[in-house]
Design a protein around this motif. Structure first.
Motif, short mmCIF file in Angstrom:
data_model
loop_
_atom_site.label_atom_id
_atom_site.label_comp_id
_atom_site.label_asym_id
_atom_site.label_seq_id
_atom_site.Cartn_x
_atom_site.Cartn_y
_atom_site.Cartn_z
N ASP A 21 2.33 5.67 15.87
CA ASP A 21 2.92 4.34 15.81
C ASP A 21 2.49 3.53 14.58
OD1 ASP A 21 4.88 2.82 17.06
OD2 ASP A 21 3.39 1.42 17.82
N MET A 22 1.76 4.15 13.67
CA MET A 22 1.35 3.45 12.45
C MET A 22 2.54 3.28 11.50
SD MET A 22 -2.10 4.81 10.61
CE MET A 22 -3.64 3.94 10.76
N VAL A 23 2.42 2.25 10.65
CA VAL A 23 3.30 2.19 9.47
C VAL A 23 2.39 2.51 8.27
CG1 VAL A 23 4.78 0.78 8.03
CG2 VAL A 23 4.79 0.46 10.51
N LEU A 24 2.72 3.59 7.59
CA LEU A 24 1.87 4.10 6.49
C LEU A 24 2.47 3.79 5.14
CD1 LEU A 24 1.02 7.89 6.94
CD2 LEU A 24 -0.51 5.95 6.87
N GLY A 25 1.62 3.53 4.16
CA GLY A 25 2.07 3.52 2.77
C GLY A 25 1.84 4.91 2.20
N ILE A 26 2.82 5.41 1.46
CA ILE A 26 2.70 6.78 0.95
C ILE A 26 2.99 6.82 -0.55
CG2 ILE A 26 3.49 9.16 1.19
CD1 ILE A 26 3.82 8.81 4.05
N GLY A 27 2.07 7.46 -1.27
CA GLY A 27 2.14 7.54 -2.73
C GLY A 27 3.15 8.56 -3.22
N THR A 28 2.85 9.11 -4.38
CA THR A 28 3.80 10.00 -5.06
C THR A 28 3.04 11.15 -5.72
OG1 THR A 28 5.27 8.15 -5.53
CG2 THR A 28 5.55 10.09 -6.91
N GLY A 29 3.68 12.32 -5.76
CA GLY A 29 3.07 13.44 -6.49
C GLY A 29 2.98 14.69 -5.64
N SER A 30 2.47 15.75 -6.26
CA SER A 30 2.44 17.04 -5.55
C SER A 30 1.42 17.05 -4.42
CB SER A 30 2.16 18.17 -6.55
OG SER A 30 0.96 17.93 -7.25
N THR A 31 0.32 16.31 -4.56
CA THR A 31 -0.67 16.25 -3.46
C THR A 31 -0.07 15.47 -2.28
OG1 THR A 31 -2.32 16.11 -5.23
CG2 THR A 31 -3.12 15.88 -2.98
N SER A 53 8.03 5.53 -4.33
CA SER A 53 8.95 6.01 -5.38
C SER A 53 10.21 6.55 -4.72
CB SER A 53 8.31 7.14 -6.18
OG SER A 53 8.05 8.24 -5.32
N ASN A 54 11.24 6.71 -5.52
CA ASN A 54 12.47 7.32 -5.02
C ASN A 54 12.21 8.78 -4.62
OD1 ASN A 54 13.74 4.92 -5.58
ND2 ASN A 54 14.59 5.60 -7.54
N THR A 101 3.80 1.56 -10.77
CA THR A 101 4.02 0.16 -10.37
C THR A 101 4.18 0.03 -8.86
OG1 THR A 101 4.95 -0.44 -12.49
CG2 THR A 101 5.56 -1.82 -10.62
N ARG A 102 5.05 0.84 -8.29
CA ARG A 102 5.24 0.74 -6.84
C ARG A 102 3.98 1.22 -6.11
NH1 ARG A 102 11.67 2.14 -5.85
NH2 ARG A 102 12.40 1.04 -7.70
N GLU A 103 3.29 2.20 -6.70
CA GLU A 103 2.03 2.65 -6.09
C GLU A 103 1.03 1.48 -6.04
OE1 GLU A 103 2.13 7.37 -7.32
OE2 GLU A 103 1.16 5.97 -8.68
#
Ligand code: 5RP
Length: 222
Positions: A21-31, A53-54, A101-103
């Motif tokens: 039930d969390m709302v998570l922020g999620i970054g970008t990249g292969s990891t 990111s898109n 920027t969005r990160e």
């Protein structure tokens, strides 16, 4: 263990911070892609995730994880992202994938930032990885001259337009002894949207995958 396996190990270790039930922020990249894959394969059921990111939006969709808008989500309990370099104090260089920027926005809006890296990225002094700066296109040359005055060697990342319609300068030849100070100085240059130094708001926890498993460094009081 190869780098990809280390990225996967760090990503899987981050699952223990996630609750139903969390709302998570999620970054970008292969990891982070490994993290999204692990989330999708887990029994965890998120309320949703805010993407940085898109590219991450598309990954979330493919994994069946609902995407939320940061404007309606409010502050987030947890942000999970990778980095290009990290110090044991939690200062980071980010933006190798162009999503800085969005990160930085999603990291700022999050209570806890867990950064997942392989051990090749842990350094005492940042700067061997070129420092990305997102710049308004008309300011590209002006910002480059200001960066030269700071001792860097900016290189325009040609053929790259960010999700925000801007360009990126990658700054070589920096030895960043005081990341908080340099972040503030570069932020103050007109035309800079975001510098990929995450020092004022760095990582709270580093999960560092190596041959002997995943090591955790807590950089802030939880
Ligand atoms: C994207 C980033 C990434 O976190 C950084 O480039 C690391 O990427 P990877 O996990 O593919 O090594 O900052 O803007």
């Amino acid at each position: 263990m190869d780098t990809r396996a280390k990225k996967r190990a760090a990503a899987e270790a981050a699952l223990r911070y996630v609750e139903d039930d969390m709302v998570l922020g999620i970054g970008t990249g292969s990891t982070v892609d490994e993290f999204i894959g692990a989330l999708g394969a887990s029994r965890l059921r998120l309320r949703g995730a805010v993407a940085s990111s898109n590219a991450t939006s598309a990954r979330l969709k493919a994994a069946g994880i609902p995407e939320l808008d940061l404007n309606s989500a409010g502050d987030l309990p947890l942000y999970v992202d990778g980095a290009d370099q990290a110090t044991p104090q939690g200062a980071l260089i980010k933006g190798g994938g162009g999503a800085l920027t969005r990160e930085k926005i999603v990291a700022a809006a999050s209570v806890r930032f867990v950064c997942i890296i392989d051990d090749g990225k842990l350094v005492d002094v940042l700067g061997a990885f070129p420092l990305p700066i997102e710049v308004i296109p008309m300011a590209r040359s002006y910002v480059a001259r200001r960066v030269v005055a700071l001792g860097g060697e900016p290189v325009w990342r040609q053929d790259v337009v960010t999700d925000n319609g801007n360009v990126i300068l990658d700054v070589h030849n920096l030895r960043i002894e005081d990341p908080v100070e340099l972040e503030a100085r570069i932020d103050a240059i007109a035309g800079v949207v975001t510098v990929g130094l995450f020092a004022r708001r760095g990582a709270d926890e580093l999960l560092i995958a190596g041959d002997d498993g995943v090591r955790r460094i807590t950089t802030a009081t939880p």
